[in-house]
Design a protein around this motif. Structure first.
Motif, PDB file in Angstrom:
ATOM      1  N   GLU A   1     -21.624  24.782  97.911  1.00 43.45           N
ATOM      2  CA  GLU A   1     -20.403  24.238  98.486  1.00 43.45           C
ATOM      3  C   GLU A   1     -19.653  25.293  99.293  1.00 43.45           C
ATOM      4  O   GLU A   1     -19.117  25.007 100.372  1.00 43.45           O
ATOM      5  CB  GLU A   1     -19.500  23.677  97.378  1.00 43.45           C
ATOM      6  N   LEU A   2     -19.629  26.533  98.801  1.00 42.04           N
ATOM      7  CA  LEU A   2     -18.973  27.622  99.526  1.00 42.04           C
ATOM      8  C   LEU A   2     -19.639  27.831 100.891  1.00 42.04           C
ATOM      9  O   LEU A   2     -18.952  27.968 101.919  1.00 42.04           O
ATOM     10  CB  LEU A   2     -19.031  28.887  98.683  1.00 42.04           C
ATOM     11  N   LEU A   3     -20.963  27.852 100.916  1.00 43.00           N
ATOM     12  CA  LEU A   3     -21.689  28.064 102.173  1.00 43.00           C
ATOM     13  C   LEU A   3     -21.534  26.863 103.115  1.00 43.00           C
ATOM     14  O   LEU A   3     -21.409  27.038 104.340  1.00 43.00           O
ATOM     15  CB  LEU A   3     -23.169  28.324 101.883  1.00 43.00           C
ATOM     16  N   LYS A   4     -21.527  25.673 102.572  1.00 40.05           N
ATOM     17  CA  LYS A   4     -21.340  24.488 103.420  1.00 40.05           C
ATOM     18  C   LYS A   4     -19.938  24.459 104.025  1.00 40.05           C
ATOM     19  O   LYS A   4     -19.763  24.059 105.193  1.00 40.05           O
ATOM     20  CB  LYS A   4     -21.603  23.216 102.615  1.00 40.05           C
ATOM     21  N   ASN A   5     -18.952  24.892 103.271  1.00 39.74           N
ATOM     22  CA  ASN A   5     -17.592  24.953 103.813  1.00 39.74           C
ATOM     23  C   ASN A   5     -17.501  25.949 104.963  1.00 39.74           C
ATOM     24  O   ASN A   5     -16.811  25.708 105.960  1.00 39.74           O
ATOM     25  CB  ASN A   5     -16.599  25.329 102.708  1.00 39.74           C
ATOM     26  N   ALA A   6     -18.210  27.064 104.841  1.00 36.59           N
ATOM     27  CA  ALA A   6     -18.232  28.045 105.924  1.00 36.59           C
ATOM     28  C   ALA A   6     -18.864  27.447 107.178  1.00 36.59           C
ATOM     29  O   ALA A   6     -18.365  27.634 108.290  1.00 36.59           O
ATOM     30  CB  ALA A   6     -18.988  29.294 105.483  1.00 36.59           C
TER      31      ALA A   6
ATOM     32  N   GLY B   1     -17.388  26.348 111.197  1.00 33.34           N
ATOM     33  CA  GLY B   1     -17.975  26.985 112.360  1.00 33.34           C
ATOM     34  C   GLY B   1     -18.249  28.462 112.184  1.00 33.34           C
ATOM     35  O   GLY B   1     -18.375  29.206 113.165  1.00 33.34           O
ATOM     36  N   LYS B   2     -18.364  28.936 110.944  1.00 32.99           N
ATOM     37  CA  LYS B   2     -18.585  30.352 110.657  1.00 32.99           C
ATOM     38  C   LYS B   2     -20.070  30.637 110.471  1.00 32.99           C
ATOM     39  O   LYS B   2     -20.825  29.798 109.989  1.00 32.99           O
ATOM     40  CB  LYS B   2     -17.824  30.779 109.404  1.00 32.99           C
ATOM     41  N   GLN B   3     -20.473  31.852 110.844  1.00 37.02           N
ATOM     42  CA  GLN B   3     -21.860  32.264 110.636  1.00 37.02           C
ATOM     43  C   GLN B   3     -21.963  33.107 109.370  1.00 37.02           C
ATOM     44  O   GLN B   3     -21.141  33.992 109.129  1.00 37.02           O
ATOM     45  CB  GLN B   3     -22.390  33.090 111.809  1.00 37.02           C
TER      46      GLN B   3
ATOM     47  N   LEU C   1     -32.544  32.876  93.776  1.00 35.38           N
ATOM     48  CA  LEU C   1     -31.271  32.208  94.014  1.00 35.38           C
ATOM     49  C   LEU C   1     -31.353  31.264  95.203  1.00 35.38           C
ATOM     50  O   LEU C   1     -30.935  30.093  95.129  1.00 35.38           O
ATOM     51  CB  LEU C   1     -30.180  33.257  94.244  1.00 35.38           C
ATOM     52  N   LEU C   2     -31.895  31.730  96.310  1.00 37.32           N
ATOM     53  CA  LEU C   2     -31.945  30.924  97.528  1.00 37.32           C
ATOM     54  C   LEU C   2     -32.849  29.710  97.354  1.00 37.32           C
ATOM     55  O   LEU C   2     -32.511  28.604  97.791  1.00 37.32           O
ATOM     56  CB  LEU C   2     -32.414  31.786  98.701  1.00 37.32           C
ATOM     57  N   ASN C   3     -33.999  29.898  96.722  1.00 43.86           N
ATOM     58  CA  ASN C   3     -34.910  28.765  96.537  1.00 43.86           C
ATOM     59  C   ASN C   3     -34.349  27.754  95.555  1.00 43.86           C
ATOM     60  O   ASN C   3     -34.458  26.543  95.765  1.00 43.86           O
ATOM     61  CB  ASN C   3     -36.282  29.276  96.081  1.00 43.86           C
ATOM     62  N   TYR C   4     -33.747  28.215  94.477  1.00 46.27           N
ATOM     63  CA  TYR C   4     -33.164  27.296  93.496  1.00 46.27           C
ATOM     64  C   TYR C   4     -32.032  26.485  94.114  1.00 46.27           C
ATOM     65  O   TYR C   4     -31.908  25.275  93.857  1.00 46.27           O
ATOM     66  CB  TYR C   4     -32.643  28.094  92.304  1.00 46.27           C
ATOM     67  N   CYS C   5     -31.243  27.129  94.961  1.00 44.39           N
ATOM     68  CA  CYS C   5     -30.100  26.447  95.575  1.00 44.39           C
ATOM     69  C   CYS C   5     -30.478  25.680  96.836  1.00 44.39           C
ATOM     70  O   CYS C   5     -29.631  24.975  97.397  1.00 44.39           O
ATOM     71  CB  CYS C   5     -29.002  27.457  95.900  1.00 44.39           C
ATOM     72  N   GLY C   6     -31.712  25.796  97.298  1.00 45.39           N
ATOM     73  CA  GLY C   6     -32.126  25.102  98.518  1.00 45.39           C
ATOM     74  C   GLY C   6     -31.456  25.649  99.767  1.00 45.39           C
ATOM     75  O   GLY C   6     -31.211  24.919 100.726  1.00 45.39           O
ATOM     76  N   ILE C   7     -31.175  26.949  99.782  1.00 49.28           N
ATOM     77  CA  ILE C   7     -30.492  27.581 100.912  1.00 49.28           C
ATOM     78  C   ILE C   7     -31.527  28.159 101.862  1.00 49.28           C
ATOM     79  O   ILE C   7     -32.375  28.959 101.471  1.00 49.28           O
ATOM     80  CB  ILE C   7     -29.552  28.698 100.404  1.00 49.28           C
TER      81      ILE C   7
ATOM     82  N   VAL D   1     -27.795  30.206 105.922  1.00 51.79           N
ATOM     83  CA  VAL D   1     -27.818  31.668 106.061  1.00 51.79           C
ATOM     84  C   VAL D   1     -28.775  31.994 107.196  1.00 51.79           C
ATOM     85  O   VAL D   1     -29.987  31.809 107.079  1.00 51.79           O
ATOM     86  CB  VAL D   1     -28.269  32.348 104.748  1.00 51.79           C
ATOM     87  N   ALA D   2     -28.225  32.493 108.309  1.00 55.79           N
ATOM     88  CA  ALA D   2     -29.014  32.642 109.538  1.00 55.79           C
ATOM     89  C   ALA D   2     -30.140  33.659 109.398  1.00 55.79           C
ATOM     90  O   ALA D   2     -31.245  33.455 109.915  1.00 55.79           O
ATOM     91  CB  ALA D   2     -28.091  33.056 110.686  1.00 55.79           C
ATOM     92  N   TYR D   3     -29.861  34.758 108.707  1.00 55.84           N
ATOM     93  CA  TYR D   3     -30.856  35.821 108.538  1.00 55.84           C
ATOM     94  C   TYR D   3     -30.355  36.741 107.432  1.00 55.84           C
ATOM     95  O   TYR D   3     -29.225  36.600 106.943  1.00 55.84           O
ATOM     96  CB  TYR D   3     -31.068  36.614 109.828  1.00 55.84           C
ATOM     97  N   THR D   4     -31.191  37.688 107.031  1.00 56.95           N
ATOM     98  CA  THR D   4     -30.745  38.737 106.123  1.00 56.95           C
ATOM     99  C   THR D   4     -31.227  40.071 106.663  1.00 56.95           C
ATOM    100  O   THR D   4     -32.072  40.124 107.573  1.00 56.95           O
ATOM    101  CB  THR D   4     -31.237  38.502 104.687  1.00 56.95           C
ATOM    102  N   VAL D   5     -30.668  41.163 106.129  1.00 55.78           N
ATOM    103  CA  VAL D   5     -31.073  42.499 106.563  1.00 55.78           C
ATOM    104  C   VAL D   5     -31.443  43.313 105.323  1.00 55.78           C
ATOM    105  O   VAL D   5     -30.970  43.044 104.223  1.00 55.78           O
ATOM    106  CB  VAL D   5     -29.954  43.219 107.351  1.00 55.78           C
ATOM    107  N   ASP D   6     -32.288  44.321 105.525  1.00 51.81           N
ATOM    108  CA  ASP D   6     -32.711  45.155 104.409  1.00 51.81           C
ATOM    109  C   ASP D   6     -33.084  46.536 104.928  1.00 51.81           C
ATOM    110  O   ASP D   6     -33.666  46.666 106.020  1.00 51.81           O
ATOM    111  CB  ASP D   6     -33.904  44.523 103.683  1.00 51.81           C
ATOM    112  N   ARG D   7     -32.750  47.570 104.149  1.00 50.42           N
ATOM    113  CA  ARG D   7     -33.050  48.943 104.559  1.00 50.42           C
ATOM    114  C   ARG D   7     -34.536  49.269 104.434  1.00 50.42           C
ATOM    115  O   ARG D   7     -35.010  50.234 105.030  1.00 50.42           O
ATOM    116  CB  ARG D   7     -32.257  49.925 103.696  1.00 50.42           C
ATOM    117  N   ASN D   8     -35.264  48.501 103.651  1.00 49.52           N
ATOM    118  CA  ASN D   8     -36.672  48.768 103.411  1.00 49.52           C
ATOM    119  C   ASN D   8     -37.509  48.340 104.620  1.00 49.52           C
ATOM    120  O   ASN D   8     -37.643  47.143 104.895  1.00 49.52           O
ATOM    121  CB  ASN D   8     -37.119  48.000 102.160  1.00 49.52           C
ATOM    122  N   PRO D   9     -38.099  49.279 105.356  1.00 49.85           N
ATOM    123  CA  PRO D   9     -38.884  48.908 106.539  1.00 49.85           C
ATOM    124  C   PRO D   9     -40.114  48.077 106.204  1.00 49.85           C
ATOM    125  O   PRO D   9     -40.649  47.385 107.079  1.00 49.85           O
ATOM    126  CB  PRO D   9     -39.271  50.259 107.150  1.00 49.85           C
TER     127      PRO D   9
END
Length: 432
Positions: free
Chosen positions: A325-330, A334-336, A349-355, A360-368
């Motif tokens: 609900e928090l992500l849908k409200n964002a 009109g927020k990214q 978390l993402l798979n369980y919540c169906g996100i 969520v447009a993308y994610t970032v990680d320090r691990n190359p």
């Protein structure tokens, strides 16, 4: 488009009896049938099975992610859908990419060397030694070390640091071979590996065999009490076969003539325990008052009764509802939203919540090793952290929420465009 290939046959070594609440697979410690569901998180791919863009035309395997609790020993555990060889032989997790984890390792070495008087004549063995993140600090003190690590790609990084590393899955057979080669451990370390072991009895018996008569084992693992109290549902994924309270862990070690003589409560991984263990017969160290204190506290908290375990499923549903609900409200505003991190727990978390990329447009990680890949199941792309500055998202969802302080400090630059942070666990909320 990549398709989800479901796996509906029984898990390894398991016979279904056709009921969500009654299950014929045996407890991996005491062997009794598992009959009570702890939580059902639906279907999910293996949490570390990151995809390359070219994989999007192929089937993607997913498995039921359902945890049970034994009503005798109260070990929380998953069905074994894949062998450890398939999960861990080539691994995407490198411990050295977390500064706070390196700080934790340095502090541990300082403490343990002083407490037990370790020196150049001591022998230190770490099981699941990863990329040498910990053993390097013993080596700097001229203390002999041996790492045992099943993931060849990770072990090779440790070897390049000069850390002797055996590429193997640890168990009784490995321990007896090392013992026959006149190798014993004065200090044996097993940090966050116990959960990854499907055959607990073989693993712990191996620890007993390899430990010198006066030696010490230290084991760290996420504390099941904290998982339950703070609804840390994302700690549950296929690579984690088991989840431990203190009373259950103590019972398992005791069954192999190993005694817990001290325990510390740590802040790592959302709340962990560090156990200090010795031979039950040959060990000479006094039992700390902390052992009895924590044992009684867990009993009082209900960790030896079924009710606390069987109520967890509803708490997971409530957390899922609030986060979505928090992500849908964002999105409605009109927020990214972008993510930070690509940890295994985030994939649960993402798979369980169906996100997926819709929220969520993308994610970032320090691990190359993760950059340029896609998250399993959700197919959210992983970029270098510099991508945040290029796109300036309104919200940043911190998937490794247990490192939120470290990450928020790293992302202080994002305040220049007014970004805010979403912390999903234990209570989904926004911080500036």
């Amino acid at each position: 488009m990549l398709t989800q290939a479901t796996i509906d046959q029984p898990p390894l070594h398991t016979a279904h009896v056709g009921s969500q609440s009654a299950h014929a697979s045996p407890c991996r410690f005491c062997g009794l049938p598992l009959q009570h569901v702890f939580v059902d998180l639906g279907r999910s791919p293996l949490a570390n099975s990151y995809l390359k863009p070219e994989d999007l035309g192929r089937d993607e395997l997913s498995y039921p992610l359902r945890a049970f609790v034994c009503d005798d020993c109260f070990l929380v555990q998953l069905e074994e859908w894949q062998t450890p060889e398939n999960i861990f032989s080539d691994y995407a997790y490198f411990s050295s990419y977390s500064e706070s984890w390196l700080d934790h390792a340095r502090a541990y070495v300082d403490q343990i060397v002083a407490r037990f008087g370790l020196g150049p004549k001591s022998s230190v063995v770490e099981i699941a030694s990863n990329d040498g993140y910990l053993l390097q600090y013993f080596l700097q003190r001229n203390i002999p070390v041996l790492g045992i690590e099943p993931a060849r790609n990770v072990a090779e990084v440790a070897r390049r640091k000069g850390i002797a590393t055996l590429i193997d899955f640890f168990g009784e057979a490995t321990a007896r071979k090392l013992r026959s080669d006149r190798h014993q451990a004065d200090l044996m370390i097993a940090n966050n590996v116990l959960a990854h072991v499907p055959d607990l009895n073989d693993f712990i018996e191996g620890m007993r065999v390899l430990l010198s008569d006066s030696g010490v084992i230290t084991v760290e693992f996420p504390h099941l009490v904290r998982l339950i109290q703070e609804c840390q549902l994302d700690t549950i994924y296929h690579e984690h076969f088991s989840y431990f309270s203190f009373v259950t862990a103590e019972r398992i070690f005791a069954a192999h003539s190993l005694t817990v003589f001290d325990v510390e409560e740590l802040s790592t991984h959302g709340g962990s325990l560090r156990l200090y263990i010795q031979h039950s017969v040959r060990g000479s160290r006094d039992i700390s008052w902390r052992v009895e204190e924590l044992r009684q506290r867990e009993i009082k908290a209900g960790m030896t009764e079924l009710a606390i375990y069987t109520s967890f499923g509803q708490a997971a549903v409530d957390t899922k509802r609030r986060l979505v609900e928090l992500l849908k409200n964002a999105k409605r505003a009109g927020k990214q939203v972008a993510g930070y991190g690509a940890p295994a727990k985030g994939n649960t978390l993402l798979n369980y919540c169906g996100i997926n990329t819709d929220l969520v447009a993308y994610t970032v990680d320090r691990n190359p090793h993760k950059q340029g890949h896609l998250l399993p199941g959700t197919h959210i792309p992983i970029f270098d952290p510099e991508h945040l500055s290029a796109t300036k998202p309104d919200y940043i969802l911190i998937l490794p929420w247990n490192l939120q302080r470290e990450i928020i400090d790293q992302l202080a630059f994002s305040r220049a465009w007014g970004a805010r942070f979403i912390i999903p666990i234990p209570e989904p909320h926004v911080v500036a």
